[in-house]
Design an enzyme around this catalytic site. Sequence first.
Site, PDB file in Angstrom:
ATOM      1  N   ALA A   1       2.090  -2.296   4.120  1.00  0.00           N
ATOM      2  CA  ALA A   1       1.210  -2.928   3.618  1.00  0.00           C
ATOM      3  C   ALA A   1       0.487  -4.256   4.808  1.00  0.00           C
ATOM      4  O   ALA A   1       0.340  -3.960   6.108  1.00  0.00           O
ATOM      5  CB  ALA A   1       2.784  -4.336   3.598  1.00  0.00           C
TER       6      ALA A   1
ATOM      7  N   ASP B   1       9.640  -4.249  -5.568  1.00  0.00           N
ATOM      8  CA  ASP B   1      10.407  -4.768  -6.495  1.00  0.00           C
ATOM      9  C   ASP B   1      11.553  -5.336  -5.050  1.00  0.00           C
ATOM     10  O   ASP B   1      11.755  -6.179  -4.770  1.00  0.00           O
ATOM     11  CB  ASP B   1      11.148  -4.538  -7.514  1.00  0.00           C
ATOM     12  CG  ASP B   1       9.871  -4.850  -8.419  1.00  0.00           C
ATOM     13  OD1 ASP B   1       9.044  -5.353  -9.121  1.00  0.00           O
ATOM     14  OD2 ASP B   1      10.730  -3.305  -9.733  1.00  0.00           O
TER      15      ASP B   1
ATOM     16  N   ARG C   1       0.788  -1.095  -0.178  1.00  0.00           N
ATOM     17  CA  ARG C   1       0.177  -0.118   0.424  1.00  0.00           C
ATOM     18  C   ARG C   1       0.777   1.647   0.254  1.00  0.00           C
ATOM     19  O   ARG C   1       0.550   2.456   1.052  1.00  0.00           O
ATOM     20  CB  ARG C   1      -1.155  -0.667   1.501  1.00  0.00           C
ATOM     21  CG  ARG C   1      -1.917  -1.388   0.962  1.00  0.00           C
ATOM     22  CD  ARG C   1      -3.285  -0.857   2.374  1.00  0.00           C
ATOM     23  NE  ARG C   1      -3.573  -0.607   2.536  1.00  0.00           N
ATOM     24  CZ  ARG C   1      -3.769   0.110   3.267  1.00  0.00           C
ATOM     25  NH1 ARG C   1      -2.965   0.308   4.741  1.00  0.00           N
ATOM     26  NH2 ARG C   1      -4.847   1.909   2.953  1.00  0.00           N
TER      27      ARG C   1
HETATM   28  P1  ATP Z   1       6.086  -0.464  -7.570  1.00  0.00           P
HETATM   29  O1  ATP Z   1       6.445   1.840  -8.296  1.00  0.00           O
HETATM   30  O2  ATP Z   1       7.436  -0.758  -8.108  1.00  0.00           O
HETATM   31  O3  ATP Z   1       4.769  -0.800  -8.653  1.00  0.00           O
HETATM   32  P2  ATP Z   1       4.667  -1.690  -5.558  1.00  0.00           P
HETATM   33  O4  ATP Z   1       3.130  -0.233  -6.179  1.00  0.00           O
HETATM   34  O5  ATP Z   1       4.567  -2.842  -6.739  1.00  0.00           O
HETATM   35  O6  ATP Z   1       5.696  -0.646  -6.302  1.00  0.00           O
HETATM   36  P3  ATP Z   1       3.991  -0.050  -3.613  1.00  0.00           P
HETATM   37  O7  ATP Z   1       3.549  -0.282  -2.547  1.00  0.00           O
HETATM   38  O8  ATP Z   1       4.152   1.198  -3.915  1.00  0.00           O
HETATM   39  O9  ATP Z   1       4.975  -0.932  -3.909  1.00  0.00           O
HETATM   40  O10 ATP Z   1       5.420  -0.029  -2.473  1.00  0.00           O
HETATM   41  C1  ATP Z   1       6.182  -1.550  -1.915  1.00  0.00           C
HETATM   42  C2  ATP Z   1       6.308  -1.288  -0.448  1.00  0.00           C
HETATM   43  O11 ATP Z   1       7.565  -0.282  -0.192  1.00  0.00           O
HETATM   44  C3  ATP Z   1       5.275  -0.741   0.637  1.00  0.00           C
HETATM   45  O12 ATP Z   1       4.287  -1.598   1.128  1.00  0.00           O
HETATM   46  C4  ATP Z   1       6.174   0.591   1.500  1.00  0.00           C
HETATM   47  O13 ATP Z   1       6.785  -0.642   2.804  1.00  0.00           O
HETATM   48  C5  ATP Z   1       7.168   0.651   0.754  1.00  0.00           C
HETATM   49  N1  ATP Z   1       6.617   1.923   0.615  1.00  0.00           N
HETATM   50  C6  ATP Z   1       6.598   2.487  -1.075  1.00  0.00           C
HETATM   51  N2  ATP Z   1       6.315   3.842  -1.272  1.00  0.00           N
HETATM   52  C7  ATP Z   1       6.966   4.782  -0.445  1.00  0.00           C
HETATM   53  C8  ATP Z   1       6.699   5.970   0.472  1.00  0.00           C
HETATM   54  N3  ATP Z   1       6.619   6.569  -0.191  1.00  0.00           N
HETATM   55  N4  ATP Z   1       7.664   5.709   1.727  1.00  0.00           N
HETATM   56  C9  ATP Z   1       7.219   4.805   2.337  1.00  0.00           C
HETATM   57  N5  ATP Z   1       8.263   3.147   1.928  1.00  0.00           N
HETATM   58  C10 ATP Z   1       7.508   3.188   0.082  1.00  0.00           C
END
Ligand code: ATP
Length: 315
Positions: free
Chosen positions: A231, A257, A226
Site C-alpha cells: 500500500a 476489508d 495494491r
Molecule cells: P478485495 O479483494 O477485498 O476487494 P482490495 O482490492 O480492496 O481487496 P487489496 O489491495 O487486494 O485490496 O488488498 C488490501 C491489502 O491486503 C494490501 O494492501 C495488502 O497489504 C494485503 N494483501 C492483499 N493481497 C495480498 C497478497 N496477495 N499477499 C499479501 N498481502 C496481500
Amino acid sequence: SPDLVTFGETMARLENPAVGPMRHARSLDLGIGGAESNTAIGLARLGGSAAWFGRVGDDEFGRLITTSLAGEGVRLGHTVVDGTAPTALLFKERRSGTLTRVQYYRTGSAGSRLRPSDVPHDLIRTARVLHVTGITAAISDTARQALDDAVETARDAGVPVSLDLNYRSALWTPAEAGECLHTLVKRADLVFATEQEARLVVPGDDPAALATGLSALGPGDVLVKRGADGAVAFCEGRLHVQPAHRVPVVDPVGAGDAFAAGYLAEFVRGLPVATRLATATAAGAYAVTVRGDWEGLPSRADLELLRTAGNDVTR
Ligand code: ATP
C-alpha cells in the site's frame, strides 16, 4: 460506546466447495459476507468494540447474518428485521485455484431498503470512528440518504469518518460512482481505495500521485491498496510506502476489508501511522490465506505469530 460504528448490506454467501463451474456443484457452502460487516468483525477480533447496523430479511439468511455477527462480538442493537423483502445473496464461484467470480442477487433486497430513519444518531455520536463504503451509496436512493445522514451526524459530532470507496461495477457506472465518491471523499477523514477506485475520483498515474490527489480533497489519512504490492499512504502530510507480507493466496476476496479493519483498530487506539499500516497489512495477509471473506481475519495473538514465527509450526 463503540470504537467503530458501521452499516451497510450484508448478504448470505454461497460458495462451491470444489473448484469449477458453479453448475457442477452438488452442494454449496453457506456463510455471510458484506464489506462493512467484514470490517466490523476484523476490528472486533483485534480487540476493539464494533457496532454494525443494517436491514436483514425475516428469513433464515437474515438470522444467519445476525447470529454470525453476534457470535463474532459485533453489536447489532440497531439492526432492522424487514418483513417485506428477502436477505440478499452473494455467490462466489471458485473457477480456478485463485480465480473467483462473485455474483450478487441483491435487487429489491431487505438490505437495500436501508433508510434515514434506521440511522442511530446517538450511537454514531459516541463512536471513535464511523466507517462507511461506497457500496451503500449505490444500492438504493434511501440507502444513499441514510449514508449522507450518518456522515453528517458524525461530522457534526466531531467523529472521524472513514470511507472505503469499494466500487462495485454491478451497481453503478464509473461516471456515477466518480461523481458521488468525490463528494464523499471531501467529507471523509480517512479514505481507503485501490488504484482503480482512486482513479474514479482523481487523476494520477502512480499510487503516490493518487494518494496525494485524494488527500488534497481533505482526508488526513489516505490509503491506496495494491494487493501483493502492499500500500501507499498519504498520512500526516507525508507519503508512506508499505510492502505486503509474502503469503500463499487462497482467496483474495476480503483483503481490502481486512486492511481497513487493521488500520482502524490502531487508529481508534491513537497509535502512530507505522503501527496502523503494519496491522492493516498483516490483516490483509491473513485474509487472503483463508477461504471466506472474513473467516481468516486475525486476533492479536495471530498478529504476534506472524511477527515472530520464523518457521511454519509454532508450538
Ligand atoms: P478485495 O479483494 O477485498 O476487494 P482490495 O482490492 O480492496 O481487496 P487489496 O489491495 O487486494 O485490496 O488488498 C488490501 C491489502 O491486503 C494490501 O494492501 C495488502 O497489504 C494485503 N494483501 C492483499 N493481497 C495480498 C497478497 N496477495 N499477499 C499479501 N498481502 C496481500
